[in-house]
Enzyme design. Sequence first.
Site, short mmCIF file in Angstrom:
data_model
loop_
_atom_site.label_atom_id
_atom_site.label_comp_id
_atom_site.label_asym_id
_atom_site.label_seq_id
_atom_site.Cartn_x
_atom_site.Cartn_y
_atom_site.Cartn_z
N SER A 1 -7.24 -2.00 6.72
CA SER A 1 -6.45 -1.57 7.88
C SER A 1 -5.83 -0.20 7.66
CB SER A 1 -5.32 -2.58 8.14
OG SER A 1 -5.84 -3.83 8.45
N GLY B 1 1.31 -1.73 4.81
CA GLY B 1 1.66 -2.88 5.66
C GLY B 1 0.51 -3.80 6.02
N GLY B 2 -0.60 -3.77 5.29
CA GLY B 2 -1.70 -4.69 5.62
C GLY B 2 -2.10 -4.53 7.08
N THR C 1 -4.24 1.99 -2.14
CA THR C 1 -3.64 0.67 -2.37
C THR C 1 -4.27 -0.06 -3.55
OG1 THR C 1 -3.04 -1.41 -1.25
CG2 THR C 1 -5.26 -0.58 -0.84
N THR D 1 0.90 -1.13 0.00
CA THR D 1 0.00 0.00 0.00
C THR D 1 0.94 1.18 0.00
OG1 THR D 1 -1.69 -1.27 1.15
CG2 THR D 1 -1.71 1.08 1.57
N1 GLY Z 1 -5.33 -3.89 1.40
C1 GLY Z 1 -4.80 -3.44 2.61
C2 GLY Z 1 -5.77 -2.70 3.46
O1 GLY Z 1 -6.77 -2.20 2.97
O2 GLY Z 1 -5.58 -2.63 4.64
#
Ligand code: GLY
Length: 591
Positions: A469, A489-490, A415, A397
């Site tokens: 996130s 960082g997910g 992202t 992201t």
């Molecule tokens: N794809 C990562 C997020 O949205 O947290």
Amino acid sequence: MRWPTRERRDETSTYRTNQRSTMLLRFTLLALLVLAPPCSLATDDSARADDRRVVEAHRGMVVSVSGPASDVGLVVLKDGGNAVDAAVATAFALAVTWPEAGNIGGGGFMLVAPPGKPPECIDYRETAPAAATERMFQPGETNLSHRAVGTPGTVRGLALAHRRHGKLKWRRLLEPAVRLAAEGFAIDAATAESLNDVLKDKDSAKFAEFLRVYGKQNADAPWQAGDRLVQPELAATLRLIADEGPDAFYVGKTADLIVAEMQEGGGLIARDDLARYEAKIREPVRGTYRGYDVFAPPPPSSGGICLVEMLNMLERFDLRKLGRESPQTAHLTIEAMRRAYRDRAAHLGDSDFVTIPQHLTTKEYAAKLAAGIDRQHPTASAALAGEIDLAAESEHTTHFSVIDANGLAVSNTYTLEESFGSRVVVRGAGFLLNNEMGDFNWQPGYTDRSGRIGTTPNLIAPRKRMLSSMTPTIVARDGKPVLITGSPGGRTIINTVLCVVLGVCEFDLDAKDAVDAPRLHHAWFPDRVQLEVRGDAAQRADRTKLADALKSLGHDVRTIDRQGDAHSIFIRNGVYRGYADPRIAGHAAGY
Ligand code: GLY
């Protein structure tokens, strides 16, 4: 003065920053003022460090992962644009210069804090296509596919931000991105590494258009810093959006190309999904921490609720007295993370589809949770599971931060989900589509100790937004922003932001130290601490000692080299201090 309560969301006024400064900052600023902008101060703490890591300025600042994109934002500010103009231009530029996550085919969240007004959140998260179903994905099915693409939100999100707050013309904001795509730009080492990583991934080979667009033409050698990346189809798409507005993407020629791509590849996005996509204005989650106000996105991001829940728990302990790097502080932080991420799994999803409990961000609830923390031993995550039978998020992201001369602050994270998203490039349009459907819970009822989550609030439904996130955050004091931050960082994003916010609000660190400080992560499941170990030999030895201390308390600890990439701006006494996180790449540009 407190931050004013929300009245009408479309009003603006001005305010000036008024925070503590230091002699050092003043001296550095004076020294920097004699340099041609962007002023810069090199640091040497990364193999890829360059001269654009730390920048101090008075009138405007953009900090992003990409030098050309930060410069685009800076020029917009100098041309009389405000921070939202600069953010929109930077976001379009990143879609060209940082293709692994910068995008027009994905989605994100933008926090805008107009001077003297309550901040607002622009939610441009992707939605599930109308044809999506709760069980459309089989266990083990790849998410590198047309089926994994959510209806993109970025173009409508940026247009909404511009419509509400922008000063310059829309077309002016896209021009630099069009030029970067049409004429090409010299890639930096980080972009070369990112392209080479994805091109050597065997899954990429299945996507011919991806290889054609991002492969290095007429050369066997990998991409290197200084090579030129030219993207003519992307330039044409951006030009259309510049000329015709967001409808070019959602109902015009680009929509036709997206739908054709979906039909060819078995994806679900139909014309109607695109035409009906809406970015939304939402009220940010607001928390307080030791006199600071903290603003971050509400659902469908889990970022704001989890961040505030963790801060509320940690406020009950005297972390400063315990010491920033002490095992006790790390233990309490981990236990707060464990509890907030448990609630994330249990309760959070798209608030247009599920009811989000109101108590999660209250001080009373945090007091109850904090009282359950054993100061000597970890709580087993399974013991907190309750009704939940015991899914993965990508690290890729990108976040950028912007502020202008009037103190209008923008914090934006967006992202494609995975690095380079689904790897589906829309033929004839030259841009990547996300694979954000992977952020839904794919298997109803199936939650396991590896971190796969199958809880109800985040199950797939037509037109629903998948849980995120992403945590673009603005911290204010006395009604004025003091910190703009966020990270890729997910699931680690929220904890990266927590570490930076604690650095500033609890430990009184300056910009560089708060961003550089090693981070940690716990997400309830897997029941394991990720501890970042980086820095010089002495710092690494300290972190290894900390890991050993946490293990002796009973934590399962894995060390990692890097967590997040938090491009941040600190505001002190009218001085904007941009700090580009050295962990991946980053460039601050100010004047
Ligand atoms: N794809 C990562 C997020 O949205 O947290």
